[in-house]
Design an enzyme around this catalytic site. Structure first.
Site, PDB file in Angstrom:
ATOM      1  N   ASN A   5     -13.437  -1.224   0.390  1.00 53.81           N
ATOM      2  CA  ASN A   5     -12.580  -1.457   1.553  1.00 53.81           C
ATOM      3  C   ASN A   5     -12.803  -2.814   2.205  1.00 53.81           C
ATOM      4  OD1 ASN A   5     -11.319   0.980   1.217  1.00 53.81           O
ATOM      5  ND2 ASN A   5     -12.595   2.072   2.701  1.00 53.81           N
ATOM      6  N   LYS A  31       0.865  -1.177   0.000  1.00 51.08           N
ATOM      7  CA  LYS A  31       0.000   0.000   0.000  1.00 51.08           C
ATOM      8  C   LYS A  31       0.900   1.225   0.000  1.00 51.08           C
ATOM      9  CE  LYS A  31      -3.895   2.363   2.006  1.00 51.08           C
ATOM     10  NZ  LYS A  31      -5.092   2.270   2.872  1.00 51.08           N
ATOM     11  N   ASP A  50     -15.170   4.464   7.332  1.00 48.03           N
ATOM     12  CA  ASP A  50     -15.002   4.460   5.874  1.00 48.03           C
ATOM     13  C   ASP A  50     -15.373   3.100   5.299  1.00 48.03           C
ATOM     14  OD1 ASP A  50     -14.416   5.608   3.421  1.00 48.03           O
ATOM     15  OD2 ASP A  50     -12.282   5.130   3.515  1.00 48.03           O
ATOM     16  N   LYS A  56     -17.039   0.620   3.017  1.00 53.73           N
ATOM     17  CA  LYS A  56     -17.619   0.625   1.677  1.00 53.73           C
ATOM     18  C   LYS A  56     -17.132  -0.607   0.934  1.00 53.73           C
ATOM     19  CE  LYS A  56     -14.023   3.873   0.099  1.00 53.73           C
ATOM     20  NZ  LYS A  56     -13.786   5.213  -0.498  1.00 53.73           N
TER      21      LYS A  56
END
Length: 251
Positions: free
Chosen positions: A104, A7, A99, A101
């Site tokens: 994710n 990442k 967050d 969604k």
């Protein structure tokens, strides 16, 4: 050795403190098997910060979803159980993901026998103040949207924020679309939902679905979503409540 995914976060858009907060949050969640695991080693290049995390060969739920169709119900239920487990772990440690969604939630196989919650860049301690959510986000809880007449102070993060996003995510998995563009009075789909929610609370199963995209959902699925998507944050079902509905029909 096992393959990993890197990442990378651009230094131009990510302050060092924000990167370190996300990385350290990942490290703190290494005991949660339904959260994406990271190696305890961060690095940086002249232009990026980075760390290594588990590789999810099947990508994320957004990539698996068939628009306008969704996923098979058994697959949705497997996702629901595992995402609920991750949220219960977070909330039990006084954290809010903030967050949640489709993008994710990472899938380790195409049938979703193993999925994990990832991306903890916005995760905060419960009670943290946040700015009202800008723009039109279907996952944003109503209490996080900017108000025409703002109340004193900024909204505080609490588990019902994740519960709302969970309801939107499960609706998208079941139908292949979002229930609304944003949970605001200016959104016609959300206005219909609010009217239906009030009738359903008063009349029970006698209230018809709030729109075409809801018509394929069965009684147990509608009842579950009604609890997760209660407009009043304090009356929303906790994520663990979803487990009670796994034995019923959602479509």
């Amino acid at each position: 050795g096992a393959q990993v995914a890197l990442k990378l976060l651009s230094k131009a858009r990510t302050p060092r403190c924000r990167f370190l907060r996300e990385f350290c949050t990942h490290l703190c969640l290494r005991g949660a098997l339904t959260c994406v695991q990271v190696l305890p080693l961060a690095f940086e290049t002249p232009t990026e910060f980075g760390f290594a995390q588990e590789l999810a060969p099947a990508g994320d739920l957004c990539g698996l979803l068939t628009p306008g169709v969704g996923l098979p119900e058994p697959q949705v239920k497997r996702c629901a159980a595992q995402v609920c487990s991750a949220l219960c772990y977070l909330h039990g440690h006084a954290l809010v993901h903030a967050d949640l969604k489709l993008d994710n939630v990472l899938a380790f196989d195409p049938e979703c026998h193993l999925v994990k919650l990832g991306d903890f860049g916005l995760t905060r301690v419960q009670g943290a103040q946040v700015r009202p959510a800008p723009g039109h986000a279907p996952y944003a809880a109503p209490e996080l949207l900017p108000r025409a007449r703002p109340r004193p102070g900024e909204p505080h993060l609490a588990p019902p924020v994740d519960t709302w996003a969970l309801g939107v995510l499960l609706f998208a998995l079941l139908t292949g679309c979002f229930p609304w563009a944003a949970p605001a009075r200016s959104d016609p789909a959300f206005r219909r939902f609010r009217a239906w929610h009030g009738r359903a609370c008063a009349e029970g199963e006698g209230a018809g679905p709030p729109g075409r995209s809801w018509r394929g959902l069965a009684g147990a699925g509608l009842e579950m979503l009604r609890g997760l998507l209660h407009p009043q944050a304090g009356r929303r079902s906790p994520p663990g409540e979803v487990l009670r509905y796994l034995g019923g029909a959602w479509r």
